[in-house]
Design an enzyme around this catalytic site. Structure first.
Site, PDB file in Angstrom:
ATOM      1  N   HIS A 158       0.863  -1.020  -0.012  1.00  0.00           N
ATOM      2  CA  HIS A 158       0.091  -0.036   0.056  1.00  0.00           C
ATOM      3  C   HIS A 158       0.852   1.429   0.014  1.00  0.00           C
ATOM      4  O   HIS A 158       0.544   2.332  -0.155  1.00  0.00           O
ATOM      5  CB  HIS A 158      -0.986   0.126   1.003  1.00  0.00           C
ATOM      6  CG  HIS A 158      -1.993  -1.078   1.084  1.00  0.00           C
ATOM      7  ND1 HIS A 158      -3.514  -0.524   1.009  1.00  0.00           N
ATOM      8  CD2 HIS A 158      -2.137  -2.438   1.227  1.00  0.00           C
ATOM      9  CE1 HIS A 158      -4.033  -1.662   0.849  1.00  0.00           C
ATOM     10  NE2 HIS A 158      -3.364  -2.824   1.303  1.00  0.00           N
ATOM     11  N   ASP A 366       3.443   9.492  -0.702  1.00  0.00           N
ATOM     12  CA  ASP A 366       2.131   8.679  -0.314  1.00  0.00           C
ATOM     13  C   ASP A 366       2.043   7.699  -1.275  1.00  0.00           C
ATOM     14  O   ASP A 366       2.161   7.915  -2.561  1.00  0.00           O
ATOM     15  CB  ASP A 366       1.100   9.658  -0.203  1.00  0.00           C
ATOM     16  CG  ASP A 366      -0.016   9.237   0.919  1.00  0.00           C
ATOM     17  OD1 ASP A 366       0.169   8.192   1.173  1.00  0.00           O
ATOM     18  OD2 ASP A 366      -0.643  10.231   1.422  1.00  0.00           O
TER      19      ASP A 366
END
Ligand code: GDG
Length: 461
Positions: A158, A366
């Site tokens: 992720h 991110d």
């Protein structure tokens, strides 16, 4: 169809999968319901060794079994707080300066992965397809393989996969990449992450990697792929619209007294660029006196990992910055930054997004960033707000309608705020449409189905 077994560090509760929590839990649960299966992982509780060894505890919801175990304190410290969150998380987010390496913690990380794998083996059936999530569980497949498990096992990362020059900072980098090669499919959020992994394979592991994702290394063959995680936009739009008329949202609107609203929502994490964001807002107020008293930044930042030292530091820094900036620009009836260290209901966040003129999402790094996508999905198509987005969020590769910023450039972010607040409706709508087209193309279902299709395909070739 063979059963699905999902393994993640934390397991959503059956209630969370009904839509009250993040869309991810709902998305994964959807796949589990379709094929029947097990969701296995840590319960989030720290327990005695005796209790931990009794697990997993099982809870049934239709065809899905939720199987969770508690972790003893030492395992929690070494596996979760230590190697996962004080070493892997900072390095994978390009923050070597914040990383703390401890051999015992790394040993604990591997030990807990093996222990969890043993716990799962008892629940496995021969044809199960196993989908493992995120950086806490890199060695999980290797632990299963060493016990003779030959099922199809996939892994989705992720968070970003760092370029090799950064990854080399982790002393056991080679063992970690070798462990990843025990999976059949390894999924990344963006092409950049996949390329970084291939780069390591070719230049540091003497392996082979082709652009279609075939990898050979450490005596194993696997497939890598890019699977962009998304949201279910219609569900969010509906939640946002429904919430608009509820009391809390009306109260906020009233308290703004006609001021413009900038919304930010992030876990309290140094990767999210909050200090730089506050400074950009400060710069904006400094350079645009006409906006003082006329615009409010609401920053929702629920604390996470608060027993890791770097998280205590970021919290202190932010409190200092919010206090300083508010001291500088507040009036008797005006506070420029409303800084809220607590968790809000999901519907409330979505409705607040809809009420706001700007969604300010500026992480330093991110994997994807779902808040950016949620912000877009929550907008009113007739009068949409503007997404101001960091170029270093994975989502930047899709959301071409965002106003893109470099989160290290305080002046650039301040200019982006000025531009976005003044943006005409036609341009806002055009940008919104472009972003929505991307959200629909890569929604949460597409992410899940593409990954699982590739994983289920492994043995049929
Ligand atoms: C990791 C990767 C990747 C936040 N505050 C509240 C709340 N949230 C929800 C948001 C969003 C989720 O949490 C956060 O997701 P992000 O993607 O923004 O960031 P991470 O938590 O760092 O997630 C990231 C993601 O995994 C998925 O692959 O995109 O890059 O770092 O859904 O809305 N939810 C509620 N109250 C809050 O106060 N209910």
């Amino acid at each position: 169809m063979s059963r699905l077994v999902v393994v993640s560090n934390r397991v959503a509760t059956p209630t969370e999968t009904k839509g009250s929590a993040g869309g991810l839990a709902v998305g994964v649960f959807g796949a589990l319901k379709d094929s029947g299966g097990v969701w296995f992982g840590w319960s989030g509780d720290v327990v005695s060794e005796t209790v931990a060894n009794q697990g997993p505890s099982l809870e049934q919801d239709g065809a899905v079994t939720f199987a969770t175990v508690g972790l003893p304190k030492k395992d929690y410290d070494q596996y979760y707080r230590g190697f996962s969150n004080a070493m892997l998380w900072p390095v994978f987010h390009y923050r070597n300066d914040l990383a703390v390496y401890d051999r015992d913690e790394y040993a604990g990380y591997r030990r807990v992965n093996s222990w969890l794998a043993h716990k799962l083996i008892k629940l496995l059936q021969p044809d199960d397809v196993i989908w493992v999530h995120d950086y806490h569980l890199i060695p999980f497949a290797e632990a299963l393989r060493s016990e003779g498990i030959t099922n199809r096992i996939g892994f989705f990362l992720h968070i970003p996969f760092p370029s090799p020059q950064i990854l080399l900072n982790i002393p056991p980098h080679e063992e970690l990449v070798r462990s990843l090669c025990c999976y059949d499919v390894v999924g990344f959020q963006t092409e950049g992450d996949q390329i970084a992994f291939h780069d390591y394979i070719v230049r540091h592991a003497h392996g082979k990697a082709t652009s279609d994702g075939q990898v050979e290394a450490f005596g194993r063959k696997l497939k890598t792929g890019v699977y962009r995680i998304g949201v279910f936009p219609d569900e969010i739009a509906e939640q946002a619209e429904r919430g608009e008329a509820r009391q809390d949202v009306m109260d906020l609107k009233q308290s703004l007294e006609g001021r413009k609203l900038i919304m930010s929502v992030d876990r309290l994490d140094y990767s999210k660029g909050l200090v730089e964001r506050f400074r950009a807002f400060e710069h904006f107020l400094e350079k645009s006196p006409e906006w003082r008293g006329n615009v409010t930044l609401v920053q929702i930042a629920p604390p996470t990992r608060s027993d890791v030292e770097t998280y205590q530091q970021i919290r202190q820094n932010l409190e200092y910055e919010a206090g300083r900036i508010n001291g500088r620009f507040s009036g008797l009836d005006y506070t420029p930054i409303r800084y809220l260290n607590q968790r809000y209901d999901r519907w409330k966040l979505m409705s607040l997004f809809r009420e706001s003129q700007i969604g300010l999402v500026t992480p330093l790094r991110d994997g994807m960033n779902l808040v950016a996508k949620e912000y877009v999905a929550a907008q009113n198509p007739d009068d949409p707000g503007v997404l101001v987005l960091s170029q270093f969020a994975g989502a930047a590769g899709e959301l071409s309608g965002a106003v893109m910023v470099n989160p290290h450039d305080v002046v650039g972010m301040s200019d982006a705020l000025a531009r976005s607040l003044a943006m005409p409706l036609a341009e806002r709508q055009q940008r919104y449409e472009a972003n929505m087209a991307a959200l629909r193309k890569y929604d949460l279902g597409v992410w899940r189905d593409n990954f699982l299709a590739d994983l289920r395909d492994v043995r049929r070739k």
